[in-house]
Write an enzyme that holds these catalytic residues in place. Structure first.
Site, PDB file in Angstrom:
ATOM      1  CG  ASP A   1      -1.224  -1.658   3.323  1.00 51.86           C
ATOM      2  OD1 ASP A   1      -0.937  -2.427   2.155  1.00 51.86           O
ATOM      3  OD2 ASP A   1       0.338  -1.192   3.050  1.00 51.86           O
TER       4      ASP A   1
ATOM      5  CB  CYS B   1      -3.655   1.316  -0.705  1.00 54.63           C
ATOM      6  SG  CYS B   1      -3.434   0.235   0.044  1.00 54.63           S
TER       7      CYS B   1
HETATM    8  N1  NVA Z   1       2.302  -0.864   1.466  1.00 57.53           N
HETATM    9  C1  NVA Z   1       1.809  -1.925  -0.213  1.00 57.53           C
HETATM   10  C2  NVA Z   1       0.816  -1.036  -0.310  1.00 57.53           C
HETATM   11  C3  NVA Z   1       0.631  -2.147  -1.861  1.00 57.53           C
HETATM   12  C4  NVA Z   1      -0.755  -0.731  -2.903  1.00 57.53           C
HETATM   13  C5  NVA Z   1       3.016  -2.728  -0.575  1.00 57.53           C
HETATM   14  O1  NVA Z   1       3.975  -1.898  -0.504  1.00 57.53           O
HETATM   15  O2  NVA Z   1       3.148  -3.418  -1.230  1.00 57.53           O
HETATM   16  N1   CP Z   2      -3.322   1.282  -3.971  1.00 52.05           N
HETATM   17  C1   CP Z   2      -1.637   0.908  -5.077  1.00 52.05           C
HETATM   18  O1   CP Z   2      -1.644   1.251  -5.304  1.00 52.05           O
HETATM   19  O2   CP Z   2      -2.364  -0.223  -6.310  1.00 52.05           O
HETATM   20  P1   CP Z   2      -1.744  -1.469  -7.003  1.00 52.05           P
HETATM   21  O3   CP Z   2      -0.739  -1.868  -6.816  1.00 52.05           O
HETATM   22  O4   CP Z   2      -2.387  -1.871  -8.319  1.00 52.05           O
HETATM   23  O5   CP Z   2      -1.113   0.161  -8.393  1.00 52.05           O
END
Ligand code: NVA
Ligand code: CP
Length: 307
Positions: free
Chosen positions: A219, A259
């Protein structure tokens, strides 16, 4: 009766998690065959986004429409939440008008407060602590491609963040082993980790985490809300990029998940995310199908097999 919420994967038991995955696979097939499955006719979802989103917004909104319902987008900028109306009051009012609420926010306490004052189910669309909807889609993707994940070995490479926490909870529920390769100082929450017992462990060395893994996951290095730490984190995570050399240590058949959104050249090389082991597009699409199963389960109190 108190509504059933989905703030964490642990709001499901293992059987329910598996039922949701099976149902998500079934509703996906129904959609692809051109048939309608509309168990939520006339139902309305409110979606509160205090952080940005592409996948979460589009998947919930499209999913509600496909199921015969409707979703409305609310941002703090355009609602009274942004002008300081208490979460408790907002929860009472919104939940008196809709059938389900999805929230993406910062502190996990905000969604807990909302849920405590909501008369309808509340779904966690990401907090600083957890991102459980993503794991529904990730597990659906694994089950579609490889079958059951019980006893398999998964490597998490990078930050001990909201996604890592939800992977730990998934390992606990579905009985697989999670090796977390993260830099010192970026470990996951100690209580979430220890509650998973032998299912999850921190190894720090990314090579050790990946060796023999069936699945490699990463991630972003700086999550939403951590933008000012970007430079510091680029240094701390410099040895934690999932590149071809790291993937070569995993099982030959290993899959790669992320993700999204991704930063090619930071947490993952372009060669890996755009390469043959990557399943990120199927993973992203499955947000739609997995969340449709979740919403049907919460709003209707059960699942109706698609015709
Ligand atoms: N760890 C990331 C996931 C985004 C879908 C965030 O919290 O920005
Ligand atoms: N992976 C995910 O939650 O993507 P978004 O931030 O685009 O919703």
């Amino acid at each position: 009766m108190n509504p059933r919420h989905f703030l964490s994967l642990l709001d499901l038991d293992a059987d329910e998690f598996r039922q949701l995955i099976d149902h998500a696979i079934a509703v996906k097939q129904t959609l692809k065959s051109g048939c309608l499955h509309q168990p939520l006719q006339g139902r309305v979802m409110a979606m509160i986004f205090e952080k940005s989103s592409t996948r979460t917004r589009v998947s919930f909104e499209a999913g509600m429409a496909q199921m015969g319902g409707h979703a409305m987008f609310l941002s703090p900028r355009d609602s009274q939440l942004g002008r300081g109306e208490p979460i408790e009051d907002t929860a009472r009012v919104i939940s008196s008008m809709v059938d389900v609420v999805m929230i993406r926010t910062f502190g996990h306490d905000r969604i807990e407060t909302f849920a405590a004052h909501s008369s309808v189910p509340v779904i966690n669309g990401l907090t600083d602590l957890l991102h459980p909807c993503q794991l529904l889609a990730d597990m659906q993707t694994w089950f579609e491609l490889r079958g059951d994940i019980r006893g398999r070995r998964v490597a998490w490479i990078g930050d001990g963040n909201n996604m890592c926490h939800s992977w730990i909870n998934a390992a606990r529920l579905l009985d697989f082993e999670l090796f977390i390769g993260c830099p010192a100082g970026y470990e996951p929450d100690a209580a979430i980790l220890s509650a998973a017992g032998e299912r999850a462990r921190v190894v720090h060395d990314p090579r050790e985490a990946v060796r023999g893994a069936d699945l490699v996951v990463t991630d972003v290095w700086a999550s939403m809300g951590q933008e000012e730490e970007q430079k510091l984190r680029e240094q701390a995570f410099a040895d934690y990029q999932v590149d071809e050399a790291l993937m070569a240590l995993a099982d030959d058949d290993a899959l790669f998940m992320h993700c999204l959104p991704a930063h090619r050249g930071e947490e993952v090389s372009a060669g890996v995310i755009d390469g043959p082991q990557s399943v990120v597009w199927q993973e992203a699409e499955n947000r739609l199908h997995a969340q449709k199963a979740l919403v049907e389960f919460l709003v209707n109190g059960g699942l109706t097999p698609p015709a």
